[in-house]
Design a protein around this motif. Structure first.
Motif, PDB file in Angstrom:
ATOM      1  N   GLY A  64      -1.504 -10.097  -5.965  1.00 13.25           N
ATOM      2  CA  GLY A  64      -0.829  -8.997  -5.645  1.00 13.25           C
ATOM      3  C   GLY A  64      -0.254  -8.806  -3.806  1.00 13.25           C
ATOM      4  N   ASP A  65       0.864  -7.353  -4.458  1.00 22.06           N
ATOM      5  CA  ASP A  65       0.932  -7.755  -2.720  1.00 22.06           C
ATOM      6  C   ASP A  65      -0.303  -6.504  -1.754  1.00 22.06           C
ATOM      7  N   GLU A  66      -1.164  -5.958  -2.534  1.00 21.54           N
ATOM      8  CA  GLU A  66      -1.624  -4.597  -1.990  1.00 21.54           C
ATOM      9  C   GLU A  66      -2.271  -5.779  -0.173  1.00 21.54           C
ATOM     10  N   ASP A  67      -2.529  -6.712  -0.767  1.00 21.91           N
ATOM     11  CA  ASP A  67      -2.909  -7.278   0.841  1.00 21.91           C
ATOM     12  C   ASP A  67      -2.003  -7.344   2.037  1.00 21.91           C
ATOM     13  N   ILE A  68      -1.164  -7.712   1.713  1.00 19.95           N
ATOM     14  CA  ILE A  68       0.012  -8.040   2.997  1.00 19.95           C
ATOM     15  C   ILE A  68       1.195  -6.775   3.231  1.00 19.95           C
ATOM     16  N   VAL A  69       1.115  -5.746   2.092  1.00 15.96           N
ATOM     17  CA  VAL A  69       1.082  -4.009   2.164  1.00 15.96           C
ATOM     18  C   VAL A  69       0.855  -3.075   3.417  1.00 15.96           C
ATOM     19  N   ARG A  70      -0.253  -3.521   3.229  1.00 19.38           N
ATOM     20  CA  ARG A  70      -1.508  -2.854   3.468  1.00 19.38           C
ATOM     21  C   ARG A  70      -2.288  -3.157   4.776  1.00 19.38           C
ATOM     22  N   LYS A  71      -1.576  -4.832   5.332  1.00 17.11           N
ATOM     23  CA  LYS A  71      -1.707  -5.276   6.910  1.00 17.11           C
ATOM     24  C   LYS A  71      -0.861  -5.036   7.505  1.00 17.11           C
ATOM     25  N   VAL A  72       0.685  -5.062   7.251  1.00 16.80           N
ATOM     26  CA  VAL A  72       2.381  -5.064   7.919  1.00 16.80           C
ATOM     27  C   VAL A  72       2.014  -3.523   8.058  1.00 16.80           C
ATOM     28  N   ALA A  91      11.256  -2.678   2.320  1.00 11.79           N
ATOM     29  CA  ALA A  91      11.356  -3.776   3.095  1.00 11.79           C
ATOM     30  C   ALA A  91      11.065  -5.333   2.062  1.00 11.79           C
ATOM     31  N   LEU A  92       9.631  -5.461   1.794  1.00 15.00           N
ATOM     32  CA  LEU A  92       9.290  -6.648   1.252  1.00 15.00           C
ATOM     33  C   LEU A  92      10.079  -6.263  -0.139  1.00 15.00           C
TER      34      LEU A  92
END
Length: 107
Positions: A64-72, A91-92
């Motif tokens: 999923g996208d949670e990891d990159i949302v959390r990082k950014v 933005a994603l």
């Protein structure tokens, strides 16, 4: 039976192609998303490239996208940029559309 075998092979080929395209779109989206965040943080071109690669790598941490949302979101907050999670997710999504447009020409 040959027609059935041919049809099965065609479906398998299409599935493989679709999966590869989906992977490429996601990787491109992640890079564009990293570049967007780097721009917001006013990083140099070299730092932007490294950060975009880090965002792509971060996507392999979990499904999923949670990891990159959390990082950014965490990196933007650390840089003193006030954006909420909804703005980051918007933005994603915008980068998803751009990546799809770049790879297959469809928005």
């Amino acid at each position: 039976m040959t027609t059935f075998d041919d049809r099965e092979r065609a479906f398998e080929t299409k599935f493989a192609r679709d999966e590869e395209l989906a992977f490429r779109i996601t990787a491109r989206r992640n890079r564009l998303f990293g570049e967007w965040a780097a721009s917001a943080m006013k990083l140099t071109p070299e730092e932007t490239d490294a950060y975009a690669k880090a965002v792509v790598q971060a996507d392999f941490e979990e499904a999923g996208d949670e990891d990159i949302v959390r990082k950014v979101l965490s990196d933007l907050t650390a840089a003193g940029i006030e954006l909420d999670e909804a703005a980051v997710r918007a933005a994603l999504e915008a980068q998803t559309i751009e990546a799809r447009r770049q790879l297959i020409g469809v928005a």
